[in-house]
Design a protein around this motif. Structure first.
Motif, PDB file in Angstrom:
ATOM      1  N   ALA A  99       0.766  -1.259   0.211  1.00 24.52           N
ATOM      2  CA  ALA A  99      -0.084   0.036   0.180  1.00 24.52           C
ATOM      3  C   ALA A  99       0.804   1.138   0.090  1.00 24.52           C
ATOM      4  O   ALA A  99       0.452   2.160  -0.760  1.00 24.52           O
ATOM      5  CB  ALA A  99      -0.931   0.108   1.068  1.00 24.52           C
ATOM      6  N   ILE A 100       1.928   1.251   0.759  1.00 25.22           N
ATOM      7  CA  ILE A 100       2.966   2.442   0.771  1.00 25.22           C
ATOM      8  C   ILE A 100       3.520   2.709  -0.555  1.00 25.22           C
ATOM      9  O   ILE A 100       3.473   3.792  -1.089  1.00 25.22           O
ATOM     10  CB  ILE A 100       3.845   2.282   1.920  1.00 25.22           C
ATOM     11  N   PHE A 101       3.996   1.487  -1.096  1.00 28.05           N
ATOM     12  CA  PHE A 101       4.684   1.810  -2.456  1.00 28.05           C
ATOM     13  C   PHE A 101       3.672   2.189  -3.696  1.00 28.05           C
ATOM     14  O   PHE A 101       3.846   2.976  -4.121  1.00 28.05           O
ATOM     15  CB  PHE A 101       5.177   0.287  -2.803  1.00 28.05           C
ATOM     16  N   PHE A 125       6.573  21.537  -1.826  1.00 22.74           N
ATOM     17  CA  PHE A 125       6.726  21.030  -0.326  1.00 22.74           C
ATOM     18  C   PHE A 125       5.283  20.223  -0.016  1.00 22.74           C
ATOM     19  O   PHE A 125       5.435  19.232   0.680  1.00 22.74           O
ATOM     20  CB  PHE A 125       6.980  22.130   0.546  1.00 22.74           C
ATOM     21  N   LEU A 126       4.195  20.798  -0.275  1.00 19.63           N
ATOM     22  CA  LEU A 126       2.944  20.040   0.105  1.00 19.63           C
ATOM     23  C   LEU A 126       2.843  18.783  -0.460  1.00 19.63           C
ATOM     24  O   LEU A 126       2.432  17.665   0.107  1.00 19.63           O
ATOM     25  CB  LEU A 126       1.641  21.089  -0.408  1.00 19.63           C
ATOM     26  N   LEU A 167       5.610  11.768   2.970  1.00 21.81           N
ATOM     27  CA  LEU A 167       6.341  11.462   4.054  1.00 21.81           C
ATOM     28  C   LEU A 167       5.476  11.033   5.443  1.00 21.81           C
ATOM     29  O   LEU A 167       5.876  10.390   6.061  1.00 21.81           O
ATOM     30  CB  LEU A 167       6.913  12.738   4.468  1.00 21.81           C
ATOM     31  N   ILE A 168       4.178  11.753   5.468  1.00 23.77           N
ATOM     32  CA  ILE A 168       3.533  11.176   6.431  1.00 23.77           C
ATOM     33  C   ILE A 168       2.908  10.110   6.560  1.00 23.77           C
ATOM     34  O   ILE A 168       2.657   9.316   7.386  1.00 23.77           O
ATOM     35  CB  ILE A 168       2.231  12.358   6.651  1.00 23.77           C
ATOM     36  N   ALA A 191       3.761   7.101   9.139  1.00 19.89           N
ATOM     37  CA  ALA A 191       2.448   6.362   9.957  1.00 19.89           C
ATOM     38  C   ALA A 191       2.670   5.013   9.708  1.00 19.89           C
ATOM     39  O   ALA A 191       2.021   4.364  10.727  1.00 19.89           O
ATOM     40  CB  ALA A 191       1.403   7.066   9.333  1.00 19.89           C
ATOM     41  N   PHE A 192       3.088   4.390   8.758  1.00 22.04           N
ATOM     42  CA  PHE A 192       3.080   3.025   8.601  1.00 22.04           C
ATOM     43  C   PHE A 192       4.577   2.576   8.703  1.00 22.04           C
ATOM     44  O   PHE A 192       4.768   1.344   7.618  1.00 22.04           O
ATOM     45  CB  PHE A 192       2.242   2.645   7.116  1.00 22.04           C
ATOM     46  N   GLN A 193       5.234   3.160   9.090  1.00 21.40           N
ATOM     47  CA  GLN A 193       6.613   2.704   9.193  1.00 21.40           C
ATOM     48  C   GLN A 193       6.988   1.424   9.634  1.00 21.40           C
ATOM     49  O   GLN A 193       7.949   0.371   9.133  1.00 21.40           O
ATOM     50  CB  GLN A 193       7.652   3.594   9.694  1.00 21.40           C
ATOM     51  N   ARG A 194       6.293   1.076  10.808  1.00 19.30           N
ATOM     52  CA  ARG A 194       6.509  -0.137  11.422  1.00 19.30           C
ATOM     53  C   ARG A 194       5.956  -1.375  10.485  1.00 19.30           C
ATOM     54  O   ARG A 194       6.827  -2.179  10.542  1.00 19.30           O
ATOM     55  CB  ARG A 194       5.713  -0.221  12.633  1.00 19.30           C
ATOM     56  N   HIS A 195       4.974  -1.384   9.887  1.00 20.29           N
ATOM     57  CA  HIS A 195       4.451  -2.312   9.179  1.00 20.29           C
ATOM     58  C   HIS A 195       5.366  -2.415   7.933  1.00 20.29           C
ATOM     59  O   HIS A 195       5.552  -3.530   7.219  1.00 20.29           O
ATOM     60  CB  HIS A 195       2.904  -2.077   8.681  1.00 20.29           C
TER      61      HIS A 195
END
Length: 326
Positions: free
Chosen positions: A251-253, A299-300, A306-307, A311-315
């Motif tokens: 999902a992140i990718f 930047f926006l 990045l958010i 937010a899903f960095q651990r997964h």
């Protein structure tokens, strides 16, 4: 006396016979069998200790800090440029704001949010990225489970076709799909952009999730079937929770790919359905020196991915490391 001596000798001979009979059995039962997997934890332990000592050294820490500074410097420059006026950006570099904070203000962001074109493009980006990510992940999860654990005619052949689609570049399908969307009325719409991203994102997603789901122990699924669980119940209650790291990584990718895309949106979207990347590109073409719009808009566009990542960095880390260690 001779009879008594013979009686005393018989007990002394029997233990020796039993000992001689038990000697081979005792030798095979007492001899320790070396475990073949015993050295592996020691090797991994030594390797982990070496890595910890290496990462704990001051030289490596200095190198990591330098790499982080190299990556953070452009982001900091973009952020400071987005908060400076156009005249300040034209007169000197963004680093002068570090010594003169009076140059910084939120006027550029307020003007950007009041721009109806940029605000609409930001909303179109969300409408394109979120449905595409949901559809790709949902369809790929169903297909990955089917290819991994369901038996149906032509399963391996269809999966080979899906894997073969990974080597097809996006540029080959731009013109044929554009003609097809023009014939069915999807060209220049958000739905057309979403369908194109879904079609070209599914092969990799199916390949990734199928390989991840195939690592689930078969005994676990067979026990669930013996308990009366249907395929949908096994998929939703067992496979999906176990595959959450891989699904989160996918999902992140997928979200990052679609959010940062400009090629597909530039061809399939019109002025009313264009995302933020195309809107910023049009601003650069029309007003090449208008950095007061480009810097805060860029930047926006950078902050949202990045958010999502943090937010899903651990997964994400669990999904990346899932297949690296047995």
């Amino acid at each position: 006396m001779s009879g008594h001596s013979t009686i005393e000798r018989q007990p002394s001979r029997r233990p020796s016979r039993r000992a001689s009979r038990r000697a081979p059995w005792q030798a095979t039962s007492v001899r320790p069998v070396p475990a073949p997997s015993a050295p592996a934890p020691r090797r991994r332990g030594r390797l982990s200790r070496r890595l910890s000592r290496l990462l704990g050294s001051s030289v490596v820490q200095v190198l990591l800090i330098l790499v982080a500074l190299v990556w953070i410097t452009p982001l900091a420059g973009l952020f400071l440029s987005s908060m400076r006026s156009e005249r300040d950006n034209a007169s000197d570099g963004w680093w002068t704001a570090l010594t003169d904070p009076s140059q910084l203000s939120l006027d550029n962001y307020s003007a950007l949010l009041k721009d109806s074109g940029i605000a609409a493009a930001f909303g179109n980006t969300v409408l394109i990225s979120v449905p595409t990510t949901v559809l790709v992940v949902g369809i790929a999860a169903l297909a990955g489970y089917a290819f991994a654990w369901l038996d149906f005619p032509g399963r391996d052949g269809i999966f080979l076709v899906v894997v073969g689609l990974l080597v097809v570049p996006v540029q080959i399908g731009l013109l044929p799909v554009a003609k097809l969307f023009g014939a069915v009325g999807l060209f220049g719409t958000i739905a057309g952009v979403v369908l194109f991203h879904v079609a070209y994102g599914l092969p990799f997603a199916v390949f990734l999730l199928r390989n991840y789901f195939a690592e689930i122990p078969r005994e676990m699924l067979e026990a669930a079937r013996m308990d009366g669980g249907s395929e949908w119940r096994i998929f939703s209650r067992l496979v999906l929770p176990l595959g959450r790291p891989a699904i989160a990584s996918l999902a992140i990718f997928q979200f990052l790919w679609v959010w940062n895309d400009m090629l597909v949106a530039l061809l399939f979207a019109d002025s009313e359905s264009q995302p933020l990347t195309v809107a910023l590109q049009s601003q650069m073409r029309q007003f090449g020196s208008n950095i007061g719009v480009l810097a805060p808009g860029a930047f926006l566009s950078l902050v949202v991915p990045l958010i999502v990542f943090f937010a899903f960095q651990r997964h994400f880390v669990q999904g990346v490391m899932a297949g690296s260690v047995k």
